[in-house]
Motif scaffolding. Sequence first.
Motif, PDB file in Angstrom:
ATOM      1  N   PHE A 104       5.233  13.121   1.888  1.00  0.00           N
ATOM      2  CA  PHE A 104       4.368  11.887   2.250  1.00  0.00           C
ATOM      3  C   PHE A 104       3.780  11.407   0.854  1.00  0.00           C
ATOM      4  O   PHE A 104       3.391  12.203   0.156  1.00  0.00           O
ATOM      5  CB  PHE A 104       3.236  12.575   3.106  1.00  0.00           C
ATOM      6  CG  PHE A 104       2.195  11.605   3.491  1.00  0.00           C
ATOM      7  CD1 PHE A 104       2.417  10.337   4.185  1.00  0.00           C
ATOM      8  CD2 PHE A 104       0.906  11.735   2.895  1.00  0.00           C
ATOM      9  CE1 PHE A 104       1.295   9.569   4.436  1.00  0.00           C
ATOM     10  CE2 PHE A 104      -0.047  10.888   3.238  1.00  0.00           C
ATOM     11  CZ  PHE A 104      -0.006   9.900   3.703  1.00  0.00           C
ATOM     12  N   ASP A 105       3.562  10.145   0.889  1.00  0.00           N
ATOM     13  CA  ASP A 105       3.030   9.698  -0.376  1.00  0.00           C
ATOM     14  C   ASP A 105       1.778   8.847  -0.071  1.00  0.00           C
ATOM     15  O   ASP A 105       0.666   9.207  -0.453  1.00  0.00           O
ATOM     16  CB  ASP A 105       3.930   8.559  -0.902  1.00  0.00           C
ATOM     17  CG  ASP A 105       3.423   7.840  -2.275  1.00  0.00           C
ATOM     18  OD1 ASP A 105       2.824   8.732  -3.004  1.00  0.00           O
ATOM     19  OD2 ASP A 105       4.070   7.102  -2.854  1.00  0.00           O
ATOM     20  N   GLU A 106       1.672   7.838   0.789  1.00  0.00           N
ATOM     21  CA  GLU A 106       0.316   7.059   1.312  1.00  0.00           C
ATOM     22  C   GLU A 106       0.457   6.137   2.585  1.00  0.00           C
ATOM     23  O   GLU A 106       1.763   6.434   3.056  1.00  0.00           O
ATOM     24  CB  GLU A 106       0.044   6.302  -0.111  1.00  0.00           C
ATOM     25  CG  GLU A 106       1.111   5.016  -0.141  1.00  0.00           C
ATOM     26  CD  GLU A 106       0.643   4.021  -1.233  1.00  0.00           C
ATOM     27  OE1 GLU A 106      -0.491   4.192  -1.396  1.00  0.00           O
ATOM     28  OE2 GLU A 106       1.747   3.678  -1.968  1.00  0.00           O
ATOM     29  N   VAL A 107      -0.652   5.663   2.966  1.00  0.00           N
ATOM     30  CA  VAL A 107      -0.627   4.873   4.077  1.00  0.00           C
ATOM     31  C   VAL A 107      -1.004   3.490   3.524  1.00  0.00           C
ATOM     32  O   VAL A 107      -1.852   3.384   2.969  1.00  0.00           O
ATOM     33  CB  VAL A 107      -1.706   5.476   5.261  1.00  0.00           C
ATOM     34  CG1 VAL A 107      -1.727   4.501   6.112  1.00  0.00           C
ATOM     35  CG2 VAL A 107      -1.070   6.775   5.770  1.00  0.00           C
ATOM     36  N   ARG A 108      -0.277   2.383   4.296  1.00  0.00           N
ATOM     37  CA  ARG A 108      -0.738   1.254   3.824  1.00  0.00           C
ATOM     38  C   ARG A 108      -0.626   0.351   5.191  1.00  0.00           C
ATOM     39  O   ARG A 108      -0.072   0.973   6.194  1.00  0.00           O
ATOM     40  CB  ARG A 108       0.184   0.612   2.954  1.00  0.00           C
ATOM     41  CG  ARG A 108       1.679   0.260   3.144  1.00  0.00           C
ATOM     42  CD  ARG A 108       2.384  -0.634   2.391  1.00  0.00           C
ATOM     43  NE  ARG A 108       3.877  -0.571   2.610  1.00  0.00           N
ATOM     44  CZ  ARG A 108       4.487  -1.123   3.609  1.00  0.00           C
ATOM     45  NH1 ARG A 108       3.954  -1.564   4.661  1.00  0.00           N
ATOM     46  NH2 ARG A 108       5.746  -0.930   3.492  1.00  0.00           N
ATOM     47  N   HIS A 109      -1.245  -0.861   5.294  1.00  0.00           N
ATOM     48  CA  HIS A 109      -0.807  -1.797   6.323  1.00  0.00           C
ATOM     49  C   HIS A 109       0.290  -2.133   6.618  1.00  0.00           C
ATOM     50  O   HIS A 109       1.358  -1.992   5.959  1.00  0.00           O
ATOM     51  CB  HIS A 109      -1.871  -3.048   6.185  1.00  0.00           C
ATOM     52  CG  HIS A 109      -3.075  -3.067   5.999  1.00  0.00           C
ATOM     53  ND1 HIS A 109      -3.860  -2.951   7.107  1.00  0.00           N
ATOM     54  CD2 HIS A 109      -4.081  -3.103   4.920  1.00  0.00           C
ATOM     55  CE1 HIS A 109      -5.386  -3.014   6.721  1.00  0.00           C
ATOM     56  NE2 HIS A 109      -5.507  -3.097   5.388  1.00  0.00           N
ATOM     57  N   TYR A 110       0.599  -2.214   7.749  1.00  0.00           N
ATOM     58  CA  TYR A 110       1.854  -2.213   8.424  1.00  0.00           C
ATOM     59  C   TYR A 110       2.483  -3.795   7.955  1.00  0.00           C
ATOM     60  O   TYR A 110       1.580  -4.777   8.117  1.00  0.00           O
ATOM     61  CB  TYR A 110       1.821  -2.289  10.043  1.00  0.00           C
ATOM     62  CG  TYR A 110       3.253  -2.275  10.726  1.00  0.00           C
ATOM     63  CD1 TYR A 110       4.378  -1.629  10.912  1.00  0.00           C
ATOM     64  CD2 TYR A 110       3.561  -3.851  11.196  1.00  0.00           C
ATOM     65  CE1 TYR A 110       5.420  -1.845  11.361  1.00  0.00           C
ATOM     66  CE2 TYR A 110       4.824  -3.933  11.708  1.00  0.00           C
ATOM     67  CZ  TYR A 110       5.812  -3.075  11.674  1.00  0.00           C
ATOM     68  OH  TYR A 110       6.993  -3.383  12.251  1.00  0.00           O
ATOM     69  N   GLN A 111       3.810  -3.849   7.670  1.00  0.00           N
ATOM     70  CA  GLN A 111       4.399  -5.043   7.284  1.00  0.00           C
ATOM     71  C   GLN A 111       5.566  -5.461   8.313  1.00  0.00           C
ATOM     72  O   GLN A 111       6.275  -4.364   8.563  1.00  0.00           O
ATOM     73  CB  GLN A 111       4.890  -5.075   6.008  1.00  0.00           C
ATOM     74  CG  GLN A 111       3.655  -4.726   4.941  1.00  0.00           C
ATOM     75  CD  GLN A 111       4.068  -4.771   3.536  1.00  0.00           C
ATOM     76  OE1 GLN A 111       5.110  -4.759   3.007  1.00  0.00           O
ATOM     77  NE2 GLN A 111       2.912  -4.698   2.549  1.00  0.00           N
ATOM     78  N   PRO A 112       5.993  -6.548   8.527  1.00  0.00           N
ATOM     79  CA  PRO A 112       7.136  -6.895   9.317  1.00  0.00           C
ATOM     80  C   PRO A 112       8.424  -6.318   8.665  1.00  0.00           C
ATOM     81  O   PRO A 112       8.773  -6.350   7.419  1.00  0.00           O
ATOM     82  CB  PRO A 112       7.160  -8.410   9.298  1.00  0.00           C
ATOM     83  CG  PRO A 112       5.701  -8.599   9.100  1.00  0.00           C
ATOM     84  CD  PRO A 112       4.970  -7.847   8.015  1.00  0.00           C
ATOM     85  N   LYS A 114       2.890   4.882   7.391  1.00  0.00           N
ATOM     86  CA  LYS A 114       3.083   6.009   6.194  1.00  0.00           C
ATOM     87  C   LYS A 114       4.385   5.819   5.454  1.00  0.00           C
ATOM     88  O   LYS A 114       5.249   5.304   5.780  1.00  0.00           O
ATOM     89  CB  LYS A 114       3.255   7.425   7.262  1.00  0.00           C
ATOM     90  CG  LYS A 114       2.385   7.885   7.979  1.00  0.00           C
ATOM     91  CD  LYS A 114       2.791   9.122   8.619  1.00  0.00           C
ATOM     92  CE  LYS A 114       1.821   9.535   9.611  1.00  0.00           C
ATOM     93  NZ  LYS A 114       2.115  11.124  10.200  1.00  0.00           N
ATOM     94  N   LEU A 115       4.078   5.856   4.043  1.00  0.00           N
ATOM     95  CA  LEU A 115       4.949   5.940   3.094  1.00  0.00           C
ATOM     96  C   LEU A 115       5.598   7.170   2.640  1.00  0.00           C
ATOM     97  O   LEU A 115       4.654   8.053   2.517  1.00  0.00           O
ATOM     98  CB  LEU A 115       4.403   5.061   1.999  1.00  0.00           C
ATOM     99  CG  LEU A 115       4.204   3.475   2.282  1.00  0.00           C
ATOM    100  CD1 LEU A 115       3.807   2.794   1.007  1.00  0.00           C
ATOM    101  CD2 LEU A 115       5.362   2.665   2.970  1.00  0.00           C
ATOM    102  N   TYR A 116       6.620   7.451   2.272  1.00  0.00           N
ATOM    103  CA  TYR A 116       7.424   8.709   1.783  1.00  0.00           C
ATOM    104  C   TYR A 116       7.971   8.462   0.428  1.00  0.00           C
ATOM    105  O   TYR A 116       8.659   7.419   0.278  1.00  0.00           O
ATOM    106  CB  TYR A 116       8.385   9.426   2.834  1.00  0.00           C
ATOM    107  CG  TYR A 116       7.787   9.503   3.951  1.00  0.00           C
ATOM    108  CD1 TYR A 116       7.182  10.936   4.306  1.00  0.00           C
ATOM    109  CD2 TYR A 116       7.549   8.677   5.181  1.00  0.00           C
ATOM    110  CE1 TYR A 116       6.694  11.090   5.753  1.00  0.00           C
ATOM    111  CE2 TYR A 116       6.828   8.936   6.236  1.00  0.00           C
ATOM    112  CZ  TYR A 116       6.593  10.272   6.590  1.00  0.00           C
ATOM    113  OH  TYR A 116       5.868  10.468   7.902  1.00  0.00           O
ATOM    114  N   ARG A 117       7.946   9.435  -0.198  1.00  0.00           N
ATOM    115  CA  ARG A 117       8.527   9.493  -1.725  1.00  0.00           C
ATOM    116  C   ARG A 117       9.936   9.969  -1.500  1.00  0.00           C
ATOM    117  O   ARG A 117      10.269  10.999  -0.645  1.00  0.00           O
ATOM    118  CB  ARG A 117       7.619  10.569  -2.532  1.00  0.00           C
ATOM    119  CG  ARG A 117       8.045  10.126  -4.015  1.00  0.00           C
ATOM    120  CD  ARG A 117       7.008  11.144  -4.758  1.00  0.00           C
ATOM    121  NE  ARG A 117       5.934  10.780  -4.933  1.00  0.00           N
ATOM    122  CZ  ARG A 117       4.821  11.673  -4.303  1.00  0.00           C
ATOM    123  NH1 ARG A 117       5.014  12.888  -3.930  1.00  0.00           N
ATOM    124  NH2 ARG A 117       3.568  11.231  -4.623  1.00  0.00           N
TER     125      ARG A 117
END
Length: 321
Positions: free
Chosen positions: A64-72, A93-96
């Motif tokens: 797990f890396d970070e959370v950001r706003h959902y994008q299309p 959720k973003l993952y490395r």
Amino acid sequence: MPMQKLTTEQWLERLHTDGLQPNMQELMYYRTKLPAFARHQRQLPASSQSGALLSKTRGRGMEFDEVRHYQPGDDVRSIDWRVTARTGKAHTKLYREEKDRPVYIVVDLALTQLFGSQLLFKSVQACHLASALAWQTLQRGDKVGGIISNGWLQNEYKPSLQHKSVMHFLRGLTEVHQDSLQRWQQQTPPHPAPLNQSIEHLTHLVKPGSLINVISDFEHIETKTLEQLARLNTRSSVRSFKLFDPMEQQLPAGYSSQPLSIHDGERQAMVNLNNARQRLDYHQRAMSEFEQLFERFNQYRLPLTRVSSAIALEQQWPELR
């Protein structure tokens, strides 16, 4: 001498094999074929009846890396529902990316695999394919692990980046196959469902983001097992390889007036190879069962690639892209 010009006898002699029992020398052979691997596309299968032998796709990393706003275009499976509920806006959720993706090779050496009419037993070809995948995975820098089973023996190998681990896996192939061959020679009744047991065990081992290769003839695959593979395929990448022999689909024209005894370990039938109608009925029934298997895999959106035991594995690579 080009491989495509080798006779069956010459090819077997080159690999120092009889086609009935794999040995370490012939499994080590595929380590030398890595340059040939690189000449072919390495994409996951696009449909249920075609696919790649080898894959470079790593998929979603697991750290797990970070959370950001959902994008299309974001994978909906990566939505962080807790943050989304708290903020009122969709977050992803973003993952490395993993640099050493676990790759599992599940090899089914059930007694139904000990059949071959031209080049190799299906079971021996299964070992060749497992060896090819293992060496290519190690060369790519991913971890190699898996399960080898015939129903009576089930060997588990944890994913590893070490060369000695691949060697240990290959020795496991020869050992389990030898056990299968001895039971086959002793006319032991086939184990009902070794692959189903392996996949059940696999569900407790695999971490999301892994690549899973399943090698079998799928003669006795259960719906429950397909459902388990489908669930694994939502979190990892699952590829299935169907071993087959041409004689399972088409009987040769008769060279003798004596009927041919056909036995699958459970049922026995007599077929007159000089009887065109019987040969046609055999072929139609075999193809119907073959198509039904592909339809079952397609129903669960599982890619299934055919691998013949009658053709040298490297000759099939272009068709397996």
